[in-house]
Design a protein around this motif. Structure first.
Motif, short mmCIF file in Angstrom:
data_model
loop_
_atom_site.label_atom_id
_atom_site.label_comp_id
_atom_site.label_asym_id
_atom_site.label_seq_id
_atom_site.Cartn_x
_atom_site.Cartn_y
_atom_site.Cartn_z
N PHE A 125 -5.97 0.18 -1.83
CA PHE A 125 -6.55 1.22 -2.69
C PHE A 125 -7.30 2.26 -1.85
N CYS A 126 -8.03 1.80 -0.85
CA CYS A 126 -8.76 2.75 0.02
C CYS A 126 -7.80 3.63 0.81
N ILE A 127 -6.72 3.04 1.32
CA ILE A 127 -5.72 3.83 2.06
C ILE A 127 -5.06 4.85 1.13
N LEU A 128 -4.89 4.49 -0.12
CA LEU A 128 -4.28 5.41 -1.10
C LEU A 128 -5.29 6.39 -1.67
N ARG A 129 -6.48 6.43 -1.07
CA ARG A 129 -7.53 7.40 -1.39
C ARG A 129 -8.14 7.23 -2.78
N VAL A 130 -8.24 5.99 -3.21
CA VAL A 130 -8.99 5.68 -4.43
C VAL A 130 -10.45 5.57 -4.02
N ARG A 131 -11.36 6.06 -4.85
CA ARG A 131 -12.80 5.97 -4.52
C ARG A 131 -13.17 4.52 -4.22
N VAL A 187 -8.83 -8.65 -0.40
CA VAL A 187 -8.80 -7.81 0.81
C VAL A 187 -7.61 -6.87 0.79
N VAL A 188 -6.43 -7.39 0.47
CA VAL A 188 -5.22 -6.56 0.46
C VAL A 188 -5.34 -5.45 -0.56
N LEU A 189 -5.77 -5.78 -1.77
CA LEU A 189 -5.89 -4.75 -2.80
C LEU A 189 -6.94 -3.71 -2.45
N ARG A 235 1.09 10.95 6.08
CA ARG A 235 0.42 10.20 5.01
C ARG A 235 1.40 9.24 4.34
N GLY A 236 2.59 9.72 4.04
CA GLY A 236 3.60 8.87 3.43
C GLY A 236 4.00 7.72 4.33
N LEU A 237 4.12 8.01 5.63
CA LEU A 237 4.44 6.96 6.59
C LEU A 237 3.32 5.93 6.67
N ALA A 282 1.32 0.61 5.54
CA ALA A 282 0.24 -0.20 4.99
C ALA A 282 0.78 -1.22 4.00
N CYS A 283 1.75 -0.84 3.20
CA CYS A 283 2.35 -1.79 2.25
C CYS A 283 3.08 -2.92 2.97
N VAL A 284 3.81 -2.57 4.01
CA VAL A 284 4.52 -3.59 4.79
C VAL A 284 3.52 -4.51 5.48
N ALA A 285 2.48 -3.93 6.07
CA ALA A 285 1.44 -4.73 6.73
C ALA A 285 0.73 -5.63 5.73
N ALA A 286 0.52 -5.15 4.52
CA ALA A 286 -0.15 -5.96 3.49
C ALA A 286 0.69 -7.18 3.12
N VAL A 287 2.00 -7.00 3.01
CA VAL A 287 2.88 -8.13 2.69
C VAL A 287 2.86 -9.15 3.82
#
Length: 159
Positions: free
Chosen positions: A116-122, A110-112, A80-82, A87-92
């Motif tokens: 947020f979805c990857i970080l399990r925010v509803r 789109v990035v946000l 999960r941490g990986l 995901a953060c690197v891909a977003a940049v």
């Protein structure tokens, strides 16, 4: 927190201090009450304060962790941490490649939303936050600071 937090906090504090020192030499802009170093200074101070808090938290936790316990240590890495880091690197990278073509509003949303979805925010909260943060950043930079943002797909309706 772990002993590594001592090093991370110290590095962040030193880096924030160095950036603040460098930003203090930026020239003032003509007709503006603030100079080009205002936002780097704000970010540097935030980085330094966070670094100091991480360092202090690491000190407190390290002294508390010196006592022996019967529980085994937590597993160090996780998938999960990986995934979050990648995901953060891909977003940049996505942001850098598609900002001019798609525009600030589209790419930021789109990035946000995806992060947020990857970080399990509803999903509904991710949607609300992505729209709100994109609108707030647009207002701050475009309207208040007069920084031109690329409109991309929304060029026909740019104001």
């Amino acid at each position: 927190m772990h002993k590594e937090d001592l090093y991370t906090g110290l590095i962040l504090f030193c880096l924030g201090s160095w950036i603040a020192w460098q930003a203090s030499d930026f020239p003032a802009l003509a007709g503006m009450p603030y100079g080009a170093g205002l936002f780097p200074m704000i970010a540097a101070v935030g980085m330094g304060v966070c670094g100091a808090l991480i360092f202090i938290g690491g000190l407190v936790t390290t002294t508390a962790d010196d006592q022996p316990t019967d529980t085994p240590p937590a597993r160090r890495g996780s998938r999960r941490g990986l995934l979050n880091s990648l995901a953060c690197v891909a977003a940049v990278i996505f942001y850098a490649v598609f900002l001019d073509r798609l525009g600030f509003h589209t790419v930021s949303f789109v990035v946000l939303f995806v992060l947020f979805c990857i970080l399990r925010v509803r999903w509904w909260l991710s949607l609300l936050l992505a729209v709100s943060v994109t609108a707030a950043v647009h207002y701050i930079f475009y309207s208040l600071l007069h920084v031109p943002l690329p409109w991309g797909l929304f060029e026909p309706i740019a104001w």
